[in-house]
Design a protein around this motif. Structure first.
Motif, PDB file in Angstrom:
ATOM      1  N   THR A  44      -6.912   3.982  -7.929  1.00 55.76           N
ATOM      2  CA  THR A  44      -5.535   3.473  -7.965  1.00 55.76           C
ATOM      3  C   THR A  44      -5.465   2.038  -7.455  1.00 55.76           C
ATOM      4  O   THR A  44      -4.857   1.154  -8.094  1.00 55.76           O
ATOM      5  CB  THR A  44      -4.619   4.366  -7.111  1.00 55.76           C
ATOM      6  OG1 THR A  44      -4.630   5.698  -7.638  1.00 55.76           O
ATOM      7  CG2 THR A  44      -3.184   3.840  -7.106  1.00 55.76           C
ATOM      8  N   LEU A  45      -6.092   1.783  -6.309  1.00 59.57           N
ATOM      9  CA  LEU A  45      -6.013   0.452  -5.710  1.00 59.57           C
ATOM     10  C   LEU A  45      -6.832  -0.575  -6.485  1.00 59.57           C
ATOM     11  O   LEU A  45      -6.439  -1.738  -6.591  1.00 59.57           O
ATOM     12  CB  LEU A  45      -6.469   0.507  -4.252  1.00 59.57           C
ATOM     13  CG  LEU A  45      -5.527   1.266  -3.308  1.00 59.57           C
ATOM     14  CD1 LEU A  45      -6.120   1.349  -1.903  1.00 59.57           C
ATOM     15  CD2 LEU A  45      -4.150   0.602  -3.247  1.00 59.57           C
ATOM     16  N   LEU A  46      -7.972  -0.148  -7.034  1.00 62.49           N
ATOM     17  CA  LEU A  46      -8.774  -1.083  -7.819  1.00 62.49           C
ATOM     18  C   LEU A  46      -8.021  -1.502  -9.081  1.00 62.49           C
ATOM     19  O   LEU A  46      -8.015  -2.693  -9.451  1.00 62.49           O
ATOM     20  CB  LEU A  46     -10.113  -0.449  -8.197  1.00 62.49           C
ATOM     21  CG  LEU A  46     -11.058  -1.337  -9.021  1.00 62.49           C
ATOM     22  CD1 LEU A  46     -11.421  -2.600  -8.253  1.00 62.49           C
ATOM     23  CD2 LEU A  46     -12.329  -0.565  -9.404  1.00 62.49           C
ATOM     24  N   LEU A  96       0.822  -1.203   0.000  1.00 64.31           N
ATOM     25  CA  LEU A  96       0.000   0.000   0.000  1.00 64.31           C
ATOM     26  C   LEU A  96       0.862   1.262   0.000  1.00 64.31           C
ATOM     27  O   LEU A  96       0.558   2.236  -0.696  1.00 64.31           O
ATOM     28  CB  LEU A  96      -0.935   0.006   1.217  1.00 64.31           C
ATOM     29  CG  LEU A  96      -2.125  -0.958   1.178  1.00 64.31           C
ATOM     30  CD1 LEU A  96      -2.844  -0.968   2.522  1.00 64.31           C
ATOM     31  CD2 LEU A  96      -3.104  -0.571   0.066  1.00 64.31           C
ATOM     32  N   GLN A  97       1.935   1.237   0.778  1.00 64.31           N
ATOM     33  CA  GLN A  97       2.853   2.382   0.798  1.00 64.31           C
ATOM     34  C   GLN A  97       3.465   2.613  -0.574  1.00 64.31           C
ATOM     35  O   GLN A  97       3.580   3.750  -1.047  1.00 64.31           O
ATOM     36  CB  GLN A  97       3.961   2.136   1.828  1.00 64.31           C
ATOM     37  CG  GLN A  97       3.507   2.276   3.278  1.00 64.31           C
ATOM     38  CD  GLN A  97       4.623   1.951   4.246  1.00 64.31           C
ATOM     39  OE1 GLN A  97       5.248   0.892   4.167  1.00 64.31           O
ATOM     40  NE2 GLN A  97       4.881   2.847   5.176  1.00 64.31           N
ATOM     41  N   LYS A 120       2.133   5.884  -2.336  1.00 59.22           N
ATOM     42  CA  LYS A 120       3.236   6.835  -2.194  1.00 59.22           C
ATOM     43  C   LYS A 120       2.900   7.926  -1.166  1.00 59.22           C
ATOM     44  O   LYS A 120       2.619   7.628  -0.013  1.00 59.22           O
ATOM     45  CB  LYS A 120       3.602   7.425  -3.560  1.00 59.22           C
ATOM     46  CG  LYS A 120       4.092   6.369  -4.559  1.00 59.22           C
ATOM     47  CD  LYS A 120       4.464   6.987  -5.869  1.00 59.22           C
ATOM     48  CE  LYS A 120       5.111   5.979  -6.814  1.00 59.22           C
ATOM     49  NZ  LYS A 120       4.281   4.781  -7.071  1.00 59.22           N
ATOM     50  N   ASN A 121       2.902   9.185  -1.576  1.00 60.11           N
ATOM     51  CA  ASN A 121       2.696  10.285  -0.625  1.00 60.11           C
ATOM     52  C   ASN A 121       1.293  10.308  -0.025  1.00 60.11           C
ATOM     53  O   ASN A 121       1.074  10.937   1.023  1.00 60.11           O
ATOM     54  CB  ASN A 121       2.964  11.629  -1.316  1.00 60.11           C
ATOM     55  CG  ASN A 121       4.414  11.780  -1.724  1.00 60.11           C
ATOM     56  OD1 ASN A 121       5.294  11.152  -1.140  1.00 60.11           O
ATOM     57  ND2 ASN A 121       4.667  12.620  -2.731  1.00 60.11           N
ATOM     58  N   GLU A 122       0.366   9.631  -0.676  1.00 55.48           N
ATOM     59  CA  GLU A 122      -1.015   9.623  -0.180  1.00 55.48           C
ATOM     60  C   GLU A 122      -1.251   8.572   0.893  1.00 55.48           C
ATOM     61  O   GLU A 122      -2.339   8.495   1.468  1.00 55.48           O
ATOM     62  CB  GLU A 122      -1.991   9.395  -1.346  1.00 55.48           C
ATOM     63  CG  GLU A 122      -2.262  10.622  -2.183  1.00 55.48           C
ATOM     64  CD  GLU A 122      -2.798  11.778  -1.346  1.00 55.48           C
ATOM     65  OE1 GLU A 122      -3.733  11.561  -0.553  1.00 55.48           O
ATOM     66  OE2 GLU A 122      -2.264  12.894  -1.459  1.00 55.48           O
ATOM     67  N   TYR A 123      -0.235   7.752   1.147  1.00 53.40           N
ATOM     68  CA  TYR A 123      -0.407   6.665   2.124  1.00 53.40           C
ATOM     69  C   TYR A 123      -0.766   7.221   3.506  1.00 53.40           C
ATOM     70  O   TYR A 123      -1.613   6.660   4.210  1.00 53.40           O
ATOM     71  CB  TYR A 123       0.869   5.830   2.208  1.00 53.40           C
ATOM     72  CG  TYR A 123       0.791   4.699   3.217  1.00 53.40           C
ATOM     73  CD1 TYR A 123       0.083   3.539   2.926  1.00 53.40           C
ATOM     74  CD2 TYR A 123       1.423   4.799   4.460  1.00 53.40           C
ATOM     75  CE1 TYR A 123       0.005   2.502   3.840  1.00 53.40           C
ATOM     76  CE2 TYR A 123       1.345   3.765   5.389  1.00 53.40           C
ATOM     77  CZ  TYR A 123       0.637   2.621   5.072  1.00 53.40           C
ATOM     78  OH  TYR A 123       0.556   1.603   5.979  1.00 53.40           O
TER      79      TYR A 123
END
Length: 695
Positions: free
Chosen positions: A422-424, A361-362, A366-369
């Motif tokens: 992004t994750l989907l 996930l990190q 990235k910066n949104e984690y």
């Protein structure tokens, strides 16, 4: 599935009173049995077991009778995790298969294809053990009467059960017959609903008392009922919404909202892809069992759409829209129907497709984690072997998060959309879980209602169009010789429809008529009801039987709610509405008779009979017909449909109609609104506000 202990008490009770090693049909498999000719994904999963499985048939039972063997009936479904486990541990074992093939006739059943068999033998197991689950494994006599029942077994447990039952059957079959007769009698007793000579006079106090009894079982922290595992019961919450509004019961309203909020913040809701999992394995809705069922999602579209019309929580709207998007993306067939289920397992791991590793996930976010993990909580299931997989649950409501992080709701929504997209996208690179591609009539009918309720709540024509398209699909593909079939799959052996198929589709057609004002849907609802009356009417009770013709050991009459509503309760609702629409007092009388027969059940256990409780609300409190006649009927009906108006049915006609409900109500070039009760109408009005005052 709930794992239960083996019923070894059976053996104490009775004491005190394959494959035929088929040659491989092709090089890829060592064994192939008769299930290879089936279309059910669940049955096909077992087609290459060494067990000589076959589908349920009269021929299989006759073979057992002629060879003097007991029958193994193993019931499950394609997305059932523990069914997969037992197959791998036990039914692929050649030693176990050799014993089963030599001493038993072995039948595999897909519970979604044959819910009648599942209901029959689930009742038997509940009588024997007190509870049940899947896989459901029963051993029956050739006449169909059960002598043993359980759920998941280890290989050692299963081998022991087989050996003891086979020995007992050979040495003293009369004892097994005696026990089987007692269980069969118990099954028949559970399907007998006593008719009432007089129609019960229901009261507000009686209904209030039944809800108060239920309140003692409510989980006041996490919502729902106090249970170790949480199943979402949409029909229960639907009833409680109406009950709270009609009675101004603030405690019930608080419980409903708390439950709705906890469900969509927990891991039982898929925060990345949308849609709901079947149930949570914990009391807090956090850790799901990862199968996705059409009936779950269809009903929750209806529930959250309705909740939005009352409480105006934008998260409810978002959940409905995301769930519909999920269904369109992952469960819709190219032909237009919607598939039954998505498996819990992917590449042999339960939930592997949906869970995440924090490091991944990190890397992805990235910066949104940092913001992502502020808004969401990353929960680690206790039984995860590696302790690296996490489940995403929502930690905050949007308003609180926006305030605490000094951003607007619009900015937060944009962030959430970005994270999910992004994750989907990344998740879709994984191996997807298997899909059970049966298209089940009753479950698709529930989705038609879901689409209509979303249309009414959000005034989005696209959702009504989906409902219309799906109803056309069912009419074209899920019927045979003017009868419904239970499920459709190209090339399948058509299984005749069950009461739930007729009841749910009739209900959906009534809603389609109300939403479109097109009388063809009312005509279809009436035709479906005629079929039910002709072929499902029980001769003893005021109810309807679950099957048209039953060769089983007991007639089946389904009156309690499960994960879907009682089909008899839905039929009673249909009768009330059709009685109003057709001015047919015989229909409304039949509805009242059915409800009267259920009085004691509902009052003692509203939790399991909430669809009947909803009918009590329709009976105790005034039930209105809102009849709109004239050229503007369509647009006015849309306004009424978008409002939360419990205990009402909205119908309209833009032209003069011969239907009884419109008789003497049409005035050329004028549009009038009639607020009526059982055909008796107040003075017609021309404004929505005036009609609402009459209500």
């Amino acid at each position: 599935m709930r794992i239960t202990k083996l019923a070894f008490s059976l053996f104490l009770l009775v004491c005190t009173l394959g494959c035929k090693n088929n040659q491989p049909q092709h090089d890829a498999y060592k064994f192939t049995n008769e299930l290879i000719d089936e279309t059910s994904p669940y049955l096909l999963q077992h087609a290459h077991n060494p067990v000589d499985w076959r589908a349920w048939s009269d021929e299989a039972l006759k073979e057992a009778e002629q060879s003097n063997k007991l029958v193994v009936v193993s019931i499950g479904y394609s997305s059932c995790h523990w069914c997969h486990v037992m197959e791998k541990e036990t039914f692929t074992d050649e030693g176990v298969a050799k014993s089963m093939n030599a001493n038993f006739v072995n039948i595999k059943v897909d519970r979604e294809e044959r819910p009648d068999l599942d209901q029959l033998y689930m009742t038997a197991v509940q009588l024997m053990q007190g509870n049940g689950g899947w896989p459901l494994n029963v051993i029956i006599l050739p006449n169909g009467k059960p002598v043993y029942g359980g759920t998941y077994h280890t290989k050692e447990q299963w081998t022991e059960v087989l050996a003891k039952l086979n020995e007992l059957y050979k040495k003293d079959p009369e004892k097994l017959n005696k026990y089987a007769n007692s269980i069969a009698a118990g099954i028949r007793a559970t399907n007998l609903i006593e008719p009432q000579e007089k129609i019960t006079k229901f009261s507000k106090d009686t209904l209030s008392l039944s809800v108060k009894k239920w309140q003692k079982k409510w989980d006041t922290i996490s919502g729902g009922n106090i249970e170790n595992q949480k199943f979402i019961r949409p029909q229960s919450l639907d009833f409680l919404i109406d009950y709270a509004q009609l009675t101004n019961d603030q405690e019930t309203k608080k419980h409903v909202i708390n439950t709705l909020d906890n469900i969509i913040s927990g891991g039982i809701y898929d925060h990345i892809g949308g849609g709901f999992f079947r149930y949570s394995t914990d009391p807090h809705w956090k850790v799901p069992h990862f199968e996705k069922m059409l009936y779950t999602n269809a009903q929750l579209i209806s529930l959250y759409a309705k909740a939005y019309t009352i409480y105006k929580n934008p998260l409810y709207k978002r959940v409905v829209m995301q769930t519909i998007t999920f269904l369109e993306r992952e469960m819709k067939s190219q032909a237009g129907g919607y598939y039954a289920a998505i498996d819990a397992d992917s590449q042999g791991t339960e939930g592997g497709y949906y869970q995440w590793n924090k490091k991944d996930l990190q890397h992805i976010l990235k910066n949104e984690y940092s913001n992502f993990t502020k808004y969401y909580t990353l929960d680690t299931p206790e039984d995860t072997a590696t302790n690296t997989a996490v489940i995403i649950t929502q930690a905050y409501n949007d308003s609180l998060f926006a305030i605490q992080n000094d951003i607007s709701i619009r900015q937060l929504t944009s962030l959430k959309n970005s994270w999910q997209k992004t994750l989907l996208t990344k998740r879709q690179e994984r191996t997807s879980p298997a899909i059970d591609d049966k298209i089940i009539t009753s479950w698709n009918a529930l989705l038609i209602k879901g689409f209509i309720d979303a249309y009414k709540a959000f005034e989005n024509q696209e959702y009504l169009d989906k409902a219309i398209a799906l109803s056309s699909f069912i009419k074209e593909n899920n019927t045979s010789d003017s009868f419904l079939v239970h499920s459709y799959k190209k090339g399948d052996k058509k299984q005749e429809g069950f009461l739930e198929d007729y009841a749910f589709l009739t209900d959906a057609c009534i809603d389609l008529y109300s939403a479109t004002l097109d009388t063809k849907y009312l005509d279809l609802a009436n035709e479906l009801h005629k079929t039910v009356t002709a072929h499902f009417t029980d001769k003893v009770t005021p109810m309807y039987t679950y099957t048209r013709e039953s060769k089983l050991i007991s007639p089946l009459i389904k009156v309690d709610d499960g994960v879907i509503p009682s089909p008899n309760a839905v039929m009673a609702h249909n009768l009330k509405k059709l009685g109003i629409l057709n001015y047919n007092t015989d229909f409304t009388k039949k509805s009242d008779q059915m409800l009267s027969a259920m009085n004691a059940y509902v009052n003692d256990n509203a939790k399991d009979f909430s669809k009947w409780s909803a009918l009590q609300l329709n009976t105790i409190y005034p039930f209105y017909e809102i009849v709109i006649v004239g050229p503007k009927a369509d647009s006015i009906a849309k306004v009424f449909s978008s409002l939360y108006l419990p205990n009402t049915i909205v119908v309209g006609s833009t032209v003069e109609s011969t239907l009884p409900i419109f008789k003497n109500k049409y005035v050329e070039n004028e549009t009038f609104i009639y607020v009526c009760q059982e055909g008796a109408c107040k003075l017609p009005v021309q404004s929505i506000d005036m009609a609402l005052k009459q209500l």
